[in-house]
Design a protein around this motif. Sequence first.
Motif, PDB file in Angstrom:
ATOM      1  N   ARG A  20       0.829  -1.209   0.000  1.00  0.00           N
ATOM      2  CA  ARG A  20       0.000   0.000   0.000  1.00  0.00           C
ATOM      3  C   ARG A  20       0.862   1.257   0.000  1.00  0.00           C
ATOM      4  O   ARG A  20       0.574   2.223  -0.718  1.00  0.00           O
ATOM      5  CB  ARG A  20      -0.909   0.002   1.230  1.00  0.00           C
ATOM      6  CG  ARG A  20      -1.861   1.187   1.272  1.00  0.00           C
ATOM      7  CD  ARG A  20      -2.767   1.218   0.037  1.00  0.00           C
ATOM      8  NE  ARG A  20      -4.081   1.733   0.358  1.00  0.00           N
ATOM      9  CZ  ARG A  20      -5.197   1.357  -0.236  1.00  0.00           C
ATOM     10  NH1 ARG A  20      -5.141   0.445  -1.203  1.00  0.00           N
ATOM     11  NH2 ARG A  20      -6.350   1.859   0.099  1.00  0.00           N
ATOM     12  N   GLU A 178      -9.693  -7.347   9.238  1.00  0.00           N
ATOM     13  CA  GLU A 178      -9.953  -7.193   7.813  1.00  0.00           C
ATOM     14  C   GLU A 178      -8.864  -6.359   7.149  1.00  0.00           C
ATOM     15  O   GLU A 178      -8.372  -5.377   7.722  1.00  0.00           O
ATOM     16  CB  GLU A 178     -11.317  -6.522   7.600  1.00  0.00           C
ATOM     17  CG  GLU A 178     -12.517  -7.374   8.001  1.00  0.00           C
ATOM     18  CD  GLU A 178     -12.657  -8.601   7.111  1.00  0.00           C
ATOM     19  OE1 GLU A 178     -12.312  -8.492   5.909  1.00  0.00           O
ATOM     20  OE2 GLU A 178     -13.093  -9.644   7.604  1.00  0.00           O
ATOM     21  N   ARG A 179      -8.508  -6.743   5.955  1.00  0.00           N
ATOM     22  CA  ARG A 179      -7.438  -6.059   5.225  1.00  0.00           C
ATOM     23  C   ARG A 179      -7.759  -4.584   5.028  1.00  0.00           C
ATOM     24  O   ARG A 179      -6.870  -3.729   5.093  1.00  0.00           O
ATOM     25  CB  ARG A 179      -7.239  -6.755   3.873  1.00  0.00           C
ATOM     26  CG  ARG A 179      -6.077  -6.263   3.041  1.00  0.00           C
ATOM     27  CD  ARG A 179      -5.882  -7.179   1.836  1.00  0.00           C
ATOM     28  NE  ARG A 179      -4.742  -6.776   1.042  1.00  0.00           N
ATOM     29  CZ  ARG A 179      -4.803  -5.890   0.041  1.00  0.00           C
ATOM     30  NH1 ARG A 179      -5.965  -5.342  -0.273  1.00  0.00           N
ATOM     31  NH2 ARG A 179      -3.705  -5.577  -0.641  1.00  0.00           N
ATOM     32  N   THR A 180      -9.028  -4.271   4.802  1.00  0.00           N
ATOM     33  CA  THR A 180      -9.405  -2.881   4.550  1.00  0.00           C
ATOM     34  C   THR A 180      -9.131  -1.976   5.750  1.00  0.00           C
ATOM     35  O   THR A 180      -8.888  -0.783   5.587  1.00  0.00           O
ATOM     36  CB  THR A 180     -10.902  -2.788   4.195  1.00  0.00           C
ATOM     37  OG1 THR A 180     -11.669  -3.418   5.238  1.00  0.00           O
ATOM     38  CG2 THR A 180     -11.199  -3.470   2.871  1.00  0.00           C
ATOM     39  N   SER A 184      -6.753   1.331   5.483  1.00  0.00           N
ATOM     40  CA  SER A 184      -7.269   2.655   5.819  1.00  0.00           C
ATOM     41  C   SER A 184      -6.347   3.368   6.794  1.00  0.00           C
ATOM     42  O   SER A 184      -6.095   4.580   6.680  1.00  0.00           O
ATOM     43  CB  SER A 184      -8.674   2.526   6.416  1.00  0.00           C
ATOM     44  OG  SER A 184      -9.156   3.789   6.819  1.00  0.00           O
TER      45      SER A 184
END
Length: 396
Positions: A20, A178-180, A184
Amino acid sequence: MLRVGLTGGIGSGKSTVSGRLGELGAVVIDSDLLAREVVAPGTEGLRDIVAAFGEGVLAADGSLDRAALAAIVFSDDDARRTLNGIVHPRVAARTGEMMAAAPSDAIVVHDVPLLVENGMAPAYHLVLVVDAPVEERVRRLVAARGMAEADARSRIAAQAGDEQRRAAADVWLDNGGERTVVLSEVDRLWAERLVPFEVNVREQRVHGAGSPKIVDYNPEWPAAAARLIARVQAATGGAPVEHIGSTAVPGLAAKNVIDLQLGVDSLEEADKLAHALAEAGFPRYPDALTDTVLPSHPDPEVWRKRVHCSADPGRPVNLHVRVRQWPAWRYVLIFRDWLRAHPEEVAAYAAVKRELAPEFAADGGATRYADAKSPWIQAALTRAVEWSGGSADRPW
């Protein structure tokens, strides 16, 4: 250039974070990839490994059989040291080349699995640690890498534990859900901290702490100070640095600003260190400064100092550079140690802070707030010097 160290235990999902950061614009240097590159077929690294461990570490196609090599070195300290002596210098050389090739305004993320174990944290402006619960890490290693569960647990146990990683971490990223969620958090970290931090370092600009706001004592302050001290010492060749001020006194409410004291032999030496400190993330505060809440002295020059502040938006710091042979160096340490030894004085000082800080909340700085505290501090310093065995008439 902003240097960011990224690490995490095996199976923590560090690659999710590095990926990311790369998407956001970071220059990512992946130590694992470099370790593969320097032992690729045809390299001197691979030839040295074969010379040390034999033809049995080669796959049928002539590449390195990592599983075969791991079976040799994982439980043999001497073999592992031999391997590290072959691989690590080559990885370090390639890392240096990539760092040198990065643009001057780059945010360089150095992804190093053993950053903590190898004591590398002081080399970076900021260290990010990615973590996940052990059971989740084991599950990932078994499912994604095909490891036997016992092997996964053994490898996790062989690495640094949470306590060691937390001591090194400026930022702790929980990647157990969770990956999200972690993505974030990385996005916010990039926008709110890394990007402005890089600009401040490049332009040698301090990030002000703002108006005085008193908070309860934070037990994480000493660990933060220890990380900062290590960076300052790395930049100055090991000069003496002390954690001072209110955040150095257990239980004392304070502004969330770490105060450090760097000792030099002269102000000329302090000025010579200014560039190295700025490069390390501590630009010099532009105005010439003098300690004012201190007793009279025949030579007022002895109260002069230099001050550097943090360029990091996420960690306010005041770095006071004082001549060790002058009285202010000792005076500040006496005051800190006296407070540590007198809980009733800590409570009194905290009450003064909480009473005065709201009066200056709209100032945008802490100068008038500091002046307002002066009467209490002057009286307290007299008591502190007497406690230390000095004289209130000649505390210096």
